[in-house]
Design a protein around this motif. Structure first.
Motif, PDB file in Angstrom:
ATOM      1  N   GLY A  57       0.819  -1.202   0.000  1.00  0.00           N
ATOM      2  CA  GLY A  57       0.000   0.000   0.000  1.00  0.00           C
ATOM      3  C   GLY A  57       0.853   1.253   0.000  1.00  0.00           C
ATOM      4  N   ASP A  58       0.188   2.387   0.202  1.00  0.00           N
ATOM      5  CA  ASP A  58       0.885   3.672   0.200  1.00  0.00           C
ATOM      6  C   ASP A  58       1.165   4.122   1.632  1.00  0.00           C
ATOM      7  OD1 ASP A  58      -1.627   4.429   1.049  1.00  0.00           O
ATOM      8  OD2 ASP A  58      -2.123   5.600  -0.738  1.00  0.00           O
ATOM      9  N   PHE A 118      -5.883   2.611  -1.556  1.00  0.00           N
ATOM     10  CA  PHE A 118      -6.454   3.911  -1.195  1.00  0.00           C
ATOM     11  C   PHE A 118      -7.250   4.392  -2.403  1.00  0.00           C
ATOM     12  CE2 PHE A 118      -5.543   8.616  -0.233  1.00  0.00           C
ATOM     13  CZ  PHE A 118      -6.609   8.694   0.649  1.00  0.00           C
ATOM     14  N   VAL A 119      -8.563   4.626  -2.228  1.00  0.00           N
ATOM     15  CA  VAL A 119      -9.431   4.814  -3.389  1.00  0.00           C
ATOM     16  C   VAL A 119      -9.024   6.016  -4.257  1.00  0.00           C
ATOM     17  CG1 VAL A 119     -11.382   3.632  -2.315  1.00  0.00           C
ATOM     18  CG2 VAL A 119     -11.166   6.102  -2.064  1.00  0.00           C
ATOM     19  N   PRO A 272     -10.051  -1.841   0.209  1.00  0.00           N
ATOM     20  CA  PRO A 272     -10.147  -0.430  -0.169  1.00  0.00           C
ATOM     21  C   PRO A 272     -10.117   0.462   1.071  1.00  0.00           C
ATOM     22  CG  PRO A 272     -12.295  -1.468  -0.345  1.00  0.00           C
ATOM     23  CD  PRO A 272     -11.337  -2.556   0.046  1.00  0.00           C
ATOM     24  N   ILE A 273      -9.299   1.509   1.024  1.00  0.00           N
ATOM     25  CA  ILE A 273      -9.212   2.472   2.127  1.00  0.00           C
ATOM     26  C   ILE A 273      -9.889   3.758   1.670  1.00  0.00           C
ATOM     27  CG2 ILE A 273      -7.675   3.788   3.619  1.00  0.00           C
ATOM     28  CD1 ILE A 273      -5.664   1.555   3.410  1.00  0.00           C
ATOM     29  N   PRO A 274     -11.005   4.134   2.296  1.00  0.00           N
ATOM     30  CA  PRO A 274     -11.788   5.285   1.805  1.00  0.00           C
ATOM     31  C   PRO A 274     -11.152   6.622   2.152  1.00  0.00           C
ATOM     32  CG  PRO A 274     -12.784   4.414   3.800  1.00  0.00           C
ATOM     33  CD  PRO A 274     -11.644   3.486   3.461  1.00  0.00           C
ATOM     34  N   THR A 275     -11.474   7.640   1.350  1.00  0.00           N
ATOM     35  CA  THR A 275     -11.087   9.009   1.677  1.00  0.00           C
ATOM     36  C   THR A 275     -12.161   9.609   2.587  1.00  0.00           C
ATOM     37  OG1 THR A 275     -12.253   9.898  -0.230  1.00  0.00           O
ATOM     38  CG2 THR A 275      -9.941   9.283  -0.557  1.00  0.00           C
ATOM     39  N   ARG A 284     -21.976   7.646  -1.398  1.00  0.00           N
ATOM     40  CA  ARG A 284     -22.138   6.276  -1.895  1.00  0.00           C
ATOM     41  C   ARG A 284     -20.788   5.742  -2.332  1.00  0.00           C
ATOM     42  NH1 ARG A 284     -22.676   4.120  -6.858  1.00  0.00           N
ATOM     43  NH2 ARG A 284     -22.722   6.181  -7.835  1.00  0.00           N
ATOM     44  N   PRO A 285     -20.360   4.584  -1.796  1.00  0.00           N
ATOM     45  CA  PRO A 285     -19.024   4.054  -2.119  1.00  0.00           C
ATOM     46  C   PRO A 285     -18.965   3.480  -3.530  1.00  0.00           C
ATOM     47  CG  PRO A 285     -20.182   2.530  -0.689  1.00  0.00           C
ATOM     48  CD  PRO A 285     -21.059   3.746  -0.812  1.00  0.00           C
TER      49      PRO A 285
END
Length: 288
Positions: A57-58, A118-119, A272-275, A284-285
């Motif tokens: 990941g980042d 990370f989205v 997935p890691i949301p902002t 809505r994802p």
């Protein structure tokens, strides 16, 4: 100076370092191993007997703002009694995570791979440079990174390897144009227009006092108002997810598909890691 140039993946952590990084919480510690990743131990190819999990990941996975033992990868390992290898690198994207797997992790035995996406990085995979601020001058510069394009047959084609060392100024004539979808630009223009109108009403001679009378008084109220506004205009910060034909979605899908294929038979868990838009504003994802 905790990161250094790498010709195949762009950049990695400086190997074998112990650095105390100033931070809003005071400081946190970065310790790296001989391979150039944040870890208190070197990565071995053969398993030691315990289950082993590899994380990619980042900065959110690498642990910016956290010491090594505070990262979610290390906490997962402690909870499960597993050995965890964290290949996360700050400022990287899924394209670089695939290259890191090929260069450093392909021969490492593992029971599970966790690919943390990370989205926002659906935008990063379209870019051939990443923005940074030069430490000595304060100038905004563009740092070259490896990147993929899609061939006509759908295969990934790699570019910028070895990674160039030139770093053009962000506003110079040599700087590449940002590759951001028109849909994303339009979404942000709509949001900025509404925020601009709101600011004008607040500063209006007659309407301003009335606006301030009904304005949110707490941070929670401001967040609720912002969320309602974003939902009302149907805001989606990364519209490429909603368009199967978009450059970002096609690239990201191909990168993840190749990652899963190349790491088989080790299973891959995609996380997935949301902002903040999805976490606090509860949009809505679309990335699901």
């Amino acid at each position: 100076m905790v990161l250094s140039y790498h010709p195949k993946v762009g950049h990695l952590w400086v190997p074998n370092q112990y650095a105390r990084i100033p931070h809003e919480r005071g400081a946190y510690v970065v310790r790296t191993n001989a391979q150039g990743f944040r870890s208190d131990w070197d990565f071995a190819e053969k398993k030691s007997g315990r289950p082993r999990i590899l994380f990619f990941g980042d900065s959110l996975t690498a642990g910016d703002g956290c010491s090594n033992h505070e990262r979610f990868s290390d906490i997962v390992g402690e909870k499960l009694g597993a050995e965890t290898y964290n290949f996360g690198v700050s400022g990287s994207g899924p394209d670089q995570h695939l290259l890191i797997y090929r260069e450093f992790a392909r021969k490492i035995e593992a029971d599970l791979i966790v690919l943390c996406v990370f989205v926002e990085n659906i935008e990063r995979v379209k870019a051939s440079f990443r923005p940074t601020i030069e430490r000595s001058t304060g100038l905004k510069r563009l740092v070259p990174k490896p990147y993929f394009t899609l061939a006509e047959d759908g295969r990934l084609e790699l570019h910028h390897v070895p990674v160039p060392r030139e770093r053009p100024e962000e506003l110079s004539s040599e700087a590449p144009k940002a590759d951001i979808g028109a849909g994303r630009n339009e979404q942000h223009r709509r949001l900025n227009r509404i925020l601009h109108i709101t600011d004008k009403l607040h500063s209006h001679r007659h309407l301003g006092p009335l606006m301030r009378m009904f304005s949110p008084k707490t941070i929670e109220d401001h967040t609720l108002l912002r969320s309602k506004l974003l939902k009302a205009i149907g805001f989606q910060p990364y519209p490429d997810y909603s368009d199967p034909g978009s450059k970002g979605r096609r690239l990201l899908k191909a990168i993840i598909t190749d990652f899963i294929s190349e790491s088989a038979p080790v299973p891959v868990m995609i996380v997935p890691i949301p902002t903040v838009y999805y976490y606090l504003d509860e949009l809505r994802p679309a990335y699901d």
